[in-house]
Design an enzyme around this catalytic site. Structure first.
Site, PDB file in Angstrom:
ATOM      1  N   GLY A 159      36.630  36.120   8.098  1.00 57.83           N
ATOM      2  CA  GLY A 159      37.535  34.851   7.933  1.00 57.83           C
ATOM      3  C   GLY A 159      38.717  35.318   7.700  1.00 57.83           C
TER       4      GLY A 159
ATOM      5  N   GLY B 125      34.121  35.819   5.037  1.00 60.23           N
ATOM      6  CA  GLY B 125      33.232  34.234   3.872  1.00 60.23           C
ATOM      7  C   GLY B 125      32.522  34.600   2.958  1.00 60.23           C
TER       8      GLY B 125
ATOM      9  N   GLU C  50      30.636  40.552  12.159  1.00 58.97           N
ATOM     10  CA  GLU C  50      29.363  39.715  11.903  1.00 58.97           C
ATOM     11  C   GLU C  50      27.654  39.950  12.449  1.00 58.97           C
ATOM     12  OE1 GLU C  50      33.099  37.282  11.357  1.00 58.97           O
ATOM     13  OE2 GLU C  50      32.694  38.727  12.225  1.00 58.97           O
TER      14      GLU C  50
ATOM     15  N   ASP D 180      33.594  34.646  15.030  1.00 60.73           N
ATOM     16  CA  ASP D 180      34.309  32.878  14.236  1.00 60.73           C
ATOM     17  C   ASP D 180      35.389  33.181  14.503  1.00 60.73           C
ATOM     18  OD1 ASP D 180      33.167  33.836  12.241  1.00 60.73           O
ATOM     19  OD2 ASP D 180      32.987  31.906  11.568  1.00 60.73           O
TER      20      ASP D 180
END
Length: 356
Positions: A113, A66, A136, A144
């Site tokens: 992501g 992301g 992360e 995630d």
């Protein structure tokens, strides 16, 4: 056609999505996620599209995750927290249940992501250039996009090791971990793309996939990884790594100790809970709870600042140690969001709302 960071192309029976931000290693922003989802929805009912191919522009990789710089700037401007995760997690779920073959070329860098965009697809392809990982904990967040669903199902404690230390693996490692299916030489990807336009996905990939996959270096370390990461307590894991006679374990201890203590404890708890969840959607709902709350906590903004804004690589975590992160604090992050639940799983749909 060019639309907000992606290119959409049609060739024969193939619909092709190209992530088109090569200078950012195709980092995803919300506009890209919405447009990818829209293309998938259009092609789902288009009888002329039999297979969907997803690739990344440029030489560096498929997708670096992301766009955390954009998220950081939105946070500093006081933007609504919901815009960051909802569209992406719904896309991850949609990809996992898409009725047509989706073939991501996981070539080069595939992080965060990028894993969510590719590793939930039906026909996942890696190469000798692939580098996969969920980084992360390095920025005060948790793996995630369903990363804990995938890592919790990896052999032994390999997923725990990678998740807590923000480690990376090769294409061969990705196959062993269950993140992907096929190993194709990067030089053959253009020919494979052409074949996908002419033949069904299984048939086309079979022409190029290696029958013998290179050995996984990560699997060779499983003996000490399984031993050290068997615990459900992060402090016990760190102590086991520090006291191990294996040099790689002590190196992993240094890596783990440098990560956000809050993120490490939340990630371990999320992994253990994900093992008991039956569906990706349950884990994505859990990701959403954690993500929303982490945006309001200090470590995410500080981690992004240290890694990509100021680039001093010296984050000041708060709390600063694993021992200072209390159990009650960890449990509070997993609490139901009530009417704000994402609701991808039937068990978490708020009263009065139909399931997404």
């Amino acid at each position: 056609m060019d639309t907000n960071g992606i290119l959409l192309q049609r060739s024969g029976r193939l619909g092709h999505i190209i992530l088109n931000r090569p200078k950012a290693i195709n980092a995803l922003n919300d506009a890209m996620i919405r447009d990818i989802t829209a293309a998938l929805r259009e092609w789902e009912t288009d009888d002329g599209v039999e297979t969907v191919l997803i690739t990344g522009a440029g030489e560096r990789g498929f997708c670096a995750g992301g766009d955390i710089v954009a998220i950081y700037k939105h946070m500093q401007a006081g933007a609504s927290k919901e815009i960051f995760w909802e569209d992406e997690y719904r896309m991850n779920s949609y990809i996992s249940r898409y009725p047509k073959p989706i073939v991501p070329f996981m070539d080069g860098v595939v992080l965060g992501g990028g894993i969510g965009l590719s590793a939930h697809a039906s026909h996942r392809v890696v190469t000798e250039r692939t580098m996969v990982g969920m980084p992360e904990t390095r920025i005060g967040f948790i793996p995630d996009v369903g990363g804990c669903y995938l890592y919790s199902r990896a052999p032994g404690e390999l997923g725990t090791h990678l998740a807590l230390t923000a480690g990376t693996g090769t294409g061969a490692d990705a196959i062993m971990l269950g993140l992907t299916d096929y190993f194709v030489d990067s030089a053959d990807l253009p020919a494979l793309a052409e074949a996908l336009a002419e033949a069904p996905a299984d048939e086309a990939i079979a022409r190029f996939a290696r029958q013998e996959v290179p050995a996984s270096d990560l699997e060779k370390d499983r003996h000490w990884i399984d031993e050290c990461y068997q615990y459900d307590d992060a402090e016990q894991i760190l102590a086991a790594l520090q006291s191990s006679s294996e040099p790689k374990a002590r190196e992993a201890a240094v890596e783990l100790a440098a990560k956000s203590p809050t993120s490490v404890k939340l990630t371990l708890e999320a992994l253990r809970r994900a093992r008991g969840m039956d569906t990706l959607e349950e884990v994505l709902d859990q990701d959403y709870r954690l993500g929303i709350r982490l945006l309001a906590a200090p470590d995410f903004a500080e981690g992004v600042r240290a890694q990509v804004i100021d680039k001093d690589r010296n984050p000041r975590w708060n709390p600063a140690t694993l021992a200072a992160v209390e159990r009650a604090t960890v449990e509070s992050y997993f609490a139901d969001l009530g009417e704000d639940e994402l609701g991808l799983s039937p068990a978490t749909v708020p009263a009065g709302r139909t399931q997404a």
